[in-house]
Design an enzyme around this catalytic site. Structure first.
Site, short mmCIF file in Angstrom:
data_model
loop_
_atom_site.label_atom_id
_atom_site.label_comp_id
_atom_site.label_asym_id
_atom_site.label_seq_id
_atom_site.Cartn_x
_atom_site.Cartn_y
_atom_site.Cartn_z
N CYS A 1 -9.45 7.44 1.85
CA CYS A 1 -9.34 6.02 2.22
C CYS A 1 -10.54 5.25 1.70
O CYS A 1 -11.68 5.53 2.07
CB CYS A 1 -9.24 5.84 3.73
SG CYS A 1 -8.94 4.10 4.12
N GLY B 1 -2.00 5.87 8.97
CA GLY B 1 -3.13 6.77 9.16
C GLY B 1 -3.64 6.78 10.59
O GLY B 1 -3.94 5.73 11.16
N ASN C 1 -5.85 12.69 4.97
CA ASN C 1 -6.33 11.62 4.09
C ASN C 1 -7.84 11.78 3.88
O ASN C 1 -8.62 11.55 4.79
CB ASN C 1 -6.01 10.26 4.73
CG ASN C 1 -6.46 9.10 3.86
OD1 ASN C 1 -6.87 9.29 2.71
ND2 ASN C 1 -6.38 7.90 4.40
N ILE D 1 -1.14 9.15 -5.68
CA ILE D 1 -2.51 8.75 -5.51
C ILE D 1 -2.64 7.78 -4.32
O ILE D 1 -1.70 7.08 -3.99
CB ILE D 1 -3.07 8.03 -6.79
CG1 ILE D 1 -2.20 6.84 -7.16
CG2 ILE D 1 -3.27 8.99 -7.90
CD1 ILE D 1 -2.76 5.98 -8.30
N ASN D 2 -3.84 7.78 -3.73
CA ASN D 2 -4.17 6.72 -2.80
C ASN D 2 -4.53 5.50 -3.65
O ASN D 2 -4.37 5.51 -4.86
CB ASN D 2 -5.35 7.16 -1.92
CG ASN D 2 -5.31 6.47 -0.55
OD1 ASN D 2 -5.02 5.27 -0.47
ND2 ASN D 2 -5.60 7.20 0.50
N THR D 3 -4.98 4.43 -3.03
CA THR D 3 -5.22 3.19 -3.78
C THR D 3 -6.49 3.28 -4.64
O THR D 3 -7.38 4.08 -4.37
CB THR D 3 -5.36 2.01 -2.80
OG1 THR D 3 -6.38 2.33 -1.85
CG2 THR D 3 -4.05 1.75 -2.08
N THR E 1 4.29 0.03 -1.53
CA THR E 1 4.13 -1.42 -1.68
C THR E 1 5.44 -2.11 -2.06
O THR E 1 5.66 -3.26 -1.68
CB THR E 1 3.02 -1.70 -2.72
OG1 THR E 1 1.81 -1.09 -2.23
CG2 THR E 1 2.78 -3.18 -2.93
N ASN F 1 -0.25 11.33 9.04
CA ASN F 1 -1.40 11.14 8.14
C ASN F 1 -2.65 10.95 9.01
O ASN F 1 -2.64 10.15 9.93
CB ASN F 1 -1.12 9.88 7.29
CG ASN F 1 -2.28 9.50 6.38
OD1 ASN F 1 -3.32 9.05 6.83
ND2 ASN F 1 -2.08 9.67 5.09
C1 LIG Z 1 -1.38 -1.95 3.34
C2 LIG Z 1 -1.62 -0.51 2.98
C3 LIG Z 1 -2.11 0.37 3.92
C4 LIG Z 1 -2.32 1.72 3.61
N1 LIG Z 1 -2.78 2.58 4.57
C5 LIG Z 1 -2.94 3.91 4.28
C6 LIG Z 1 -3.32 4.84 5.28
O1 LIG Z 1 -3.50 4.49 6.47
N2 LIG Z 1 -3.50 6.14 4.93
C7 LIG Z 1 -3.27 6.56 3.63
O2 LIG Z 1 -3.43 7.76 3.36
N3 LIG Z 1 -2.87 5.71 2.67
C8 LIG Z 1 -2.70 4.40 2.96
N4 LIG Z 1 -2.27 3.54 1.97
C9 LIG Z 1 -2.00 4.04 0.60
C10 LIG Z 1 -0.51 4.33 0.40
O3 LIG Z 1 -0.06 5.36 1.26
C11 LIG Z 1 -0.23 4.76 -1.07
O4 LIG Z 1 -1.02 5.89 -1.39
C12 LIG Z 1 -0.57 3.66 -2.07
O5 LIG Z 1 -0.24 2.38 -1.56
C13 LIG Z 1 0.14 3.85 -3.43
O6 LIG Z 1 1.55 3.76 -3.33
P1 LIG Z 1 2.39 2.37 -3.57
O7 LIG Z 1 1.87 1.75 -4.84
O8 LIG Z 1 3.82 2.79 -3.65
O9 LIG Z 1 2.10 1.50 -2.39
C14 LIG Z 1 -2.04 2.18 2.28
C15 LIG Z 1 -1.54 1.28 1.33
C16 LIG Z 1 -1.31 -0.05 1.65
C17 LIG Z 1 -0.74 -0.98 0.61
#
Ligand SMILES: Cc1cc2nc3c(=O)[nH]c(=O)nc-3n(C[C@H](O)[C@H](O)[C@H](O)COP(=O)(O)O)c2cc1C
Length: 304
Positions: free
Chosen positions: A129, A46, A126, A190-192, A265, A99
């Protein structure tokens, strides 16, 4: 031979596997393990208008079947990305998705202009966040703000704009509709998912920011459900993500409605995960007698 190509809002990916923002940096480290041209697209960490150091440590906590992070958008800033990282990434035959996160709609607009001029293939906005104080999640949880940011991004971008949705809402289709109405070309989700862990001995939260965002295999069913709901609600291509670590997981997200799938992840446990998932997915599609992997998209047969 299976045709692995997919089309994400006019951007042709040679296969549906993407690495999502924040889990792959700018590709330098992973590039030592495999050729980045193997991927459909790389979504970079990001970016913000100015460099950011991110949040204090600890900013990662392990969880059963996942991780909780509060990295807080550590990045060198959009100008350093364009000058130093993009030329390196461009040496590979892979689509680049930038992003971006801003504190105001104007900041999103400025970054869209710079990144379009620099020649990225797509911009991912994004609005979801969970780990920053200003902007961030606020835009992704309020339909009118999500629409405003989308509209400004679209006005300033000359490449397709994908908006990344937050799962931290009651009804994700409400935000998806608002963003679609404002002109988004694609959606990613989805985002987290916001979470928290506590050390029972010290009674302190494990993360310095107290809470963080959950990702990894634990979130897959939530991602599948939300992609399915959004696919039914709006007519836009979807980049699905959340907990994918096998080809079958990727197929689930595609059946739910995703055009392409990101593997994040999972790379922390297996650096080859994105390439392995690609191969497992194509083997699965071939076993099912498909000609094109894109035939999986939206092909779930729901009950009732
Ligand atoms: C360490 C970490 C950093 C992340 N940084 C960003 C980010 O900068 N911008 C963003 O849109 N999503 C960010 N995400 C979210 C991921 O892009 C993704 O949406 C989320 O981890 C779900 O996918 P996954 O389970 O395969 O990791 C981050 C996730 C993790 C684990």
């Amino acid at each position: 031979m299976l045709d692995q190509k997919v089309n994400l809002a006019g951007v042709e990916l040679k296969n549906p596997i993407v690495v999502p923002s924040g889990t792959f940096g700018f590709g330098r480290e992973y590039g030592q393990f495999f050729d980045l041209s193997e991927l459909g697209a790389i979504c970079v960490k990001g970016l913000t208008p100015q460099p950011r150091e991110g949040n204090p440590a600890p900013r990662i906590a392990e969880t059963p079947m996942g991780i909780l992070n509060s990295v807080g958008l550590q990045n060198p800033g959009v100008d350093a990305f364009v000058a130093q990282e993009l030329p390196e990434l461009r040496r590979h035959d892979v689509k680049i998705i930038a992003n971006i996160s801003g504190n105001t709609p104007e900041e999103y607009g400025e970054m869209c202009e710079k990144l379009s001029a620099a020649g990225v293939d797509m911009i991912e906005v994004n609005i979801s966040c969970p780990n920053v104080k200003a902007g961030g999640l606020a835009y992704g949880t309020r339909p009118e703000l999500a629409a405003e940011v989308t509209e400004v991004a679209k006005r300033h971008a000359s490449v397709p704009v994908m908006v990344k949705l937050s799962p931290n809402v009651t009804d994700i289709t409400e935000i998806a509709r608002a963003v679609a109405g404002a002109g988004a070309d694609a959606l990613s989700l989805i985002n987290t998912i916001r979470g928290m862990r506590i050390d029972v001995k010290t009674r302190r939260p494990i993360l310095k920011m107290n809470t963080g965002g959950l990702s990894g295999p634990a979130v897959l069913p939530v991602a599948v459900r939300m992609v399915w709901e959004v696919h039914a609600a709006v007519d836009l291509p979807i980049l699905g993500m959340g907990g994918v670590s096998t080809g079958a997981d990727a197929a689930e997200l595609m059946l739910a409605g995703a055009t392409a799938v990101a593997v994040g992840t999972a790379s922390f446990a297996d650096v080859y995960a994105p390439v392995r998932v690609r191969d497992e997915l194509s083997a699965l599609a071939e076993e099912q007698g498909l000609q094109r992997v894109s035939e999986l998209t939206g092909a779930v047969r729901p009950w009732g």
